[in-house]
Scaffold this motif. Structure first.
Motif: not given
Length: 357
Positions: A33-34, A63-68, A107-109, A166-168
């Protein structure tokens, strides 16, 4: 090898991480997860596009799950006001989507929409000392850039807030350049201390790894580090004509023959690097093409490379900008997803800290 053992260890882990990402079979065995992001202090520029946006899309497409994260709370770490924060936030979302970040895959947040993320800052602050924070290179660099402003509490705790980012979400991949490695190392330290102090050795938080970038440095138009606050960049919102006008004003030198010598000719070499990155060639090849054409010919080549390279981005950006409701929907959905993840993490933290009432 360098003379810095912590960097050598991080670099070794980064190599293994790159191999894991590039091996589809291995990626199937380990969930990656990025977490990446930007402070919305102004419009994103070509430095962001070359150094991070394209690589984010590549990771997503593997295919790497990403949060931005659009780190809106971190705008006020070193300034008195948020400025045109809403426009800057939506501008980031616009450029993410135009670059190819897919809200169905990533996921953009924003910080401010995820209260549980920010609440993690409290237990994490108990795990670091004042002296550790003051020694942090990120804090020292950011403070130096404020031209003598007093150190705010938010700036002092900036690395801990980044650790919460990062940790959440239990991100285990953090793409960065070498200069940002200290905040990943701080995050690893906080994860270790939390697990030991509050969880009795249980692994509540896995230590994340830095995915070190080898992207070369692209200087700003004035020969200094490209920065939104310095106003020395070509923004992704600029038109082709505006881009050309800005690049024509860029600092070079008086030598007629164009050569790639980063140590002796940093401004010229940076422009060669910019053209090379957009064209998929080497800076040396671009230099040979320009030859004795001097600064004027070099700038012409760079203008063409940037405008050609950004043509698709600008087209998609214009189309997306016409549908502000869609942009807001993307951000709302991303905020809801991030909030769900953060609430689950906070519930676990409360449980291991025996704070469930």
């Amino acid at each position: 090898m360098s003379t810095d053992p912590s960097f050598d260890a991080a670099a070794s882990r980064s190599v293994l991480l790159h191999e894991l990402i590039d091996d589809p079979e291995s990626s199937g065995r380990v969930k990656l997860r990025v977490l990446t992001g930007d402070r919305p202090t102004g419009p994103l520029h070509i430095g962001h596009y070359l150094a991070s946006l394209r690589s984010r899309v590549e990771l997503q497409d593997k295919g790497i799950e990403s949060l931005v994260l659009v780190a809106d709370y971190q705008v006020i770490t070193d300034r008195d006001s948020v400025g045109a924060i809403q426009d800057n936030v939506m501008g980031c979302v616009l450029d993410y989507l135009a670059a190819g970040i897919d809200p169905e895959q990533s996921t953009i947040f924003t910080h401010s929409a995820v209260p549980a993320l920010n609440q993690l800052l409290l237990p994490f602050l108990s795990l670091v000392t004042d002296s550790e924070l003051r020694r942090n290179p990120t804090v020292k660099d950011e403070l130096a850039a404020t031209d003598g402003r007093p150190l705010s509490g938010l700036l002092l705790t900036y690395p801990v807030h980044q650790a919460a980012d990062i940790l959440f979400c239990h991100a285990n991949v953090v793409p960065i350049g070498r200069d940002n490695l200290p905040h990943v190392e701080q995050t690893r330290l906080i994860a270790r201390r939390f697990n030991r102090r509050y969880a009795g050795g249980q692994e509540v938080f896995r230590e994340p790894d830095a995915l070190l970038s080898d992207a070369p440095l692209v200087l700003g138009l004035d020969g200094q580090k490209m920065s939104k606050s310095r106003g020395n960049s070509v923004t992704l919102a600029a038109t082709a004509d505006e881009t050309a006008a800005l690049i024509r004003k860029a600092r070079t030198d008086s030598e007629r023959r164009i050569t790639f010598e980063p140590g002796r000719r940093p401004e010229v070499s940076s422009m060669l690097t910019t053209a090379a990155l957009f064209r998929g060639e080497s800076p040396q090849q671009i230099a040979e093409q320009v030859g004795d054409g001097g600064a004027a010919q070099l700038k012409k080549v760079v203008i063409e490379a940037v405008n050609e390279g950004l043509a698709g981005h600008r087209r998609r950006r214009a189309e997306l900008a016409a549908d502000q409701a869609y942009l807001r929907d993307v951000l709302r959905a991303g905020n809801a997803r991030a909030d769900e993840i953060a609430e689950a993490t906070l519930a676990t933290v409360r449980q291991v800290m025996q704070m469930t009432y």
